[in-house]
Design an enzyme around this catalytic site. Structure first.
Site, short mmCIF file in Angstrom:
data_model
loop_
_atom_site.label_atom_id
_atom_site.label_comp_id
_atom_site.label_asym_id
_atom_site.label_seq_id
_atom_site.Cartn_x
_atom_site.Cartn_y
_atom_site.Cartn_z
CB SER A 170 -58.71 11.04 -8.25
OG SER A 170 -58.22 10.69 -6.91
CG HIS B 223 -59.19 12.53 -12.38
ND1 HIS B 223 -60.32 11.82 -12.80
CD2 HIS B 223 -58.33 12.10 -11.69
CE1 HIS B 223 -60.20 10.54 -12.11
NE2 HIS B 223 -59.09 10.78 -11.33
CE LYS C 90 -58.58 7.63 -13.92
NZ LYS C 90 -57.44 7.84 -12.99
C1 LIG Z 1 -56.80 6.61 -12.18
C2 LIG Z 1 -55.44 7.43 -11.55
C3 LIG Z 1 -54.26 6.81 -11.74
C4 LIG Z 1 -54.10 5.45 -12.09
O1 LIG Z 1 -54.09 5.48 -13.59
P1 LIG Z 1 -54.66 4.05 -14.28
O2 LIG Z 1 -54.21 4.28 -15.66
O3 LIG Z 1 -55.94 3.85 -13.71
O4 LIG Z 1 -53.87 3.00 -13.65
C5 LIG Z 1 -53.31 7.65 -11.27
N1 LIG Z 1 -53.44 9.06 -10.80
C6 LIG Z 1 -54.65 9.34 -10.63
C7 LIG Z 1 -54.60 10.87 -9.88
C8 LIG Z 1 -55.64 8.77 -10.94
O5 LIG Z 1 -56.82 9.44 -10.70
#
Ligand SMILES: *Cc1c(COP(=O)(O)O)cnc(C)c1O
Length: 385
Positions: free
Chosen positions: A174, A202, A234
C-alpha cells in the site's frame, strides 16, 4: 504524548473535504475554500463519484432504507449483500465470497480464524497493519521476513515447518506500490501445507488484463492462493471488503470470525453501489488502460525531471524523502501549488522512509500529471539542498 508527536513532526492532522470540483475530475474543495487536485486518494478508477454508483445507492436507500439494523447472523443480512457476494465469487473465480464491513475487519477475521496459539505466521515486513493486528489477536507467534523476499520467507518456513500455518502478504504494497512475489510464496505455502493469504486491496480492479488484480498478473488461481482478501473502498469506489475462497473456508469464517459476527452489517445501499461498481469496472475497461497510461507518463516525465522514483509500476508512486520533516514540508509546498499529496510518516512507513505517496487515478488529466511532476521536481530539488 501529544507534545512528543509534535516534536517529532509526527502529529497527524485531518483536512476536511467540503466538496468537489466538476464531476469526473480530481478537483476537491477543502476547508478554507482552497481548491486542490487530489493525488492521495485510492479511487484509482475514478468510480467514487460515478453516476451509476450514486444512482444505485439512492435507488436502494429509497427502497430499503439507510441502515441494516443488525448483524448478518441476526436480521441484517439482505438481498443486496447476498447478490454482491455471489458476484464477487464469480469475479474472483472462487466458490464463495463473504462480505465484511471493511478490510481491517476482514483481515482480523482471516488471521484469528486460520491461526492460533502454538502456531506460527509469516508476514512480509511491509504488510498492512490490519494483518499484523490480526495475528496479534490470534495468539499465534509471528515472524516478519524481509520485504518481498520469497527466499527469506521460504527459509523461515523451512526452519519450523511443523508450526508454520500461514503466510500473509499484501498483493500490491500500500505504501510502496510494488508487488509481492506471489508465485514463489504460493510454492512455499503449498510445500508446507500452510495457508497463503493475499490481501489485494490495491491490486483488484487495477491490475491484470481484466482487473482481477495481482493474481491475474501472475496467472495464479484459487489453488495457489486459497484465501483472497479484497477491499471495496479503493478501486471499486464504495466501501466494504470481502474474503473469497472455498465454500468450507467461507462457512468457517461465518461460524467463527468475531469481526464478522459481532458487528452490524454494512448498509445495503453500499452493497448496491458496489454491485454497480463491479459492472462499471468491467464494462469500462478504458479506465484501467487510462490509469496505466498515466502511470507510465508520470514515471517517464518524473524520471526525466530528476524526481527520485521507487520501483513501482502500479498507480501508487512513492517519492521517498527521508525525514518526517522533509516530507511534511514538501506536502505543504505542493499544497500552495494546488496539489494534494499527503506525506506518509512513521509508523505507517519505517523510520527514515517518510515520503510523498502519489496515487494516480483514471480521472486525472495529462496536464494535471505534468503539473504534479513539475512541482515535485521543484520540491525535491529544494529538499536536497
Ligand atoms: C486499505 C487497506 C486495508 C483496509 O481496508 P479498509 O476497507 O479501508 O478497512 C487492508 N489492507 C490493505 C493492504 C489496505 O491497503
Amino acid at each position: 504524548m501529544l507534545s512528543q508527536l509534535d516534536a517529532a513532526q509526527l502529529r497527524r492532522q485531518r483536512t476536511t473535504v467540503e466538496g468537489f470540483s466538476a464531476a469526473g475530475t480530481r478537483g476537491v474543495r477543502v476547508a478554507g475554500g482552497r481548491e486542490l487536485i487530489d493525488f492521495s486518494s485510492n479511487d484509482y478508477l475514478g468510480l467514487a463519484r460515478h453516476p451509476a454508483l450514486c444512482a444505485a445507492m439512492s435507488e436502494c436507500s429509497a427502497r430499503l432504507g439507510a441502515g441494516s439494523g443488525a448483524s448478518h447472523l441476526v436480521s441484517g443480512h439482505g438481498r443486496e449483500h447476498a447478490l454482491l457476494e455471489e458476484e464477487l465469487a464469480v469475479f474472483t473465480g472462487r466458490e464463495r465470497a463473504l462480505l465484511f464491513s471493511c478490510g481491517y475487519l476482514a483481515n482480523l477475521a482471516v488471521m484469528t480464524v486460520l491461526a492460533g496459539r502454538g502456531e506460527r505466521v509469516l508476514l512480509d515486513r511491509l504488510c498492512h497493519a490490519s494483518l499484523i493486528d490480526g495475528v496479534r489477536l490470534s495468539g499465534a507467534a509471528f515472524r516478519r521476513y524481509a520485504h518481498a523476499d520469497a527466499h527469506a520467507a521460504a527459509a523461515l518456513a523451512a526452519k519450523d515447518p511443523a508450526h508454520t500455518c500461514l503466510i500473509a502478504t499484501d498483493g500490491v504494497f500500500s505504501m510502496d506500490g510494488d508487488l509481492a512475489p506471489l508465485p514463489q510464496l504460493a510454492r512455499t505455502a503449498r510445500a508446507h501445507g500452510a495457508w497463503l493469504v493475499v490481501d489485494d486491496a490495491h491490486g483488484l480492479g487495477v491490475l491484470g488484463a481484466t482487473g482481477r488484480g495481482a493474481l491475474e498478473t501472475f496467472g495464479l488461481d484459487a489453488e495457489d492462493v486459497p484465501v483472497l482478501v479484497g477491499t471495496l473502498g479503493k478501486a471499486f469506489g464504495s466501501f466494504g471488503a470481502f474474503v473469497a475462497g472455498s465454500a468450507a473456508l467461507i462457512e468457517l469464517l461465518i461460524q467463527k470470525a468475531r469481526s464478522y459476527i459481532y458487528t452490524t452489517a454494512l448498509p445495503q445501499p453500499v452493497a448496491a453501489a458496489t454491485r454497480a461498481a463491479l459492472k462499471v469496472a468491467q464494462s469500462e475497461g478504458w479506465r484501467r488502460e487510462r490509469l496505466s497510461e498515466l502511470t507510465a507518463r508520470f514515471r517517464r516525465t518524473a524520471a526525466a525531471a530528476g524526481v527520485p522514483l521507487s520501483p513501482s509500476t502500479t498507480p501508487i508512486q512513492p517519492v521517498v524523502l527521508g525525514s518526517a520533516a522533509a516530507a511534511l514540508a514538501a506536502q505543504r509546498s505542493l499544497e500552495t501549488a494546488g496539489l494534494w499529496v499527503v506525506a506518509i510518516r512513521p509508523p505507517t512507513v519505517p523510520p527514515g522512509a517518510a515520503r510523498l505517496r502519489v496515487t494516480l487515478s483514471a480521472a486525472h488529466t495529462d496536464s494535471e500529471v505534468d503539473e504534479l511532476v513539475r512541482q515535485l521536481a521543484r520540491v525535491c530539488a529544494s529538499a536536497a539542498t
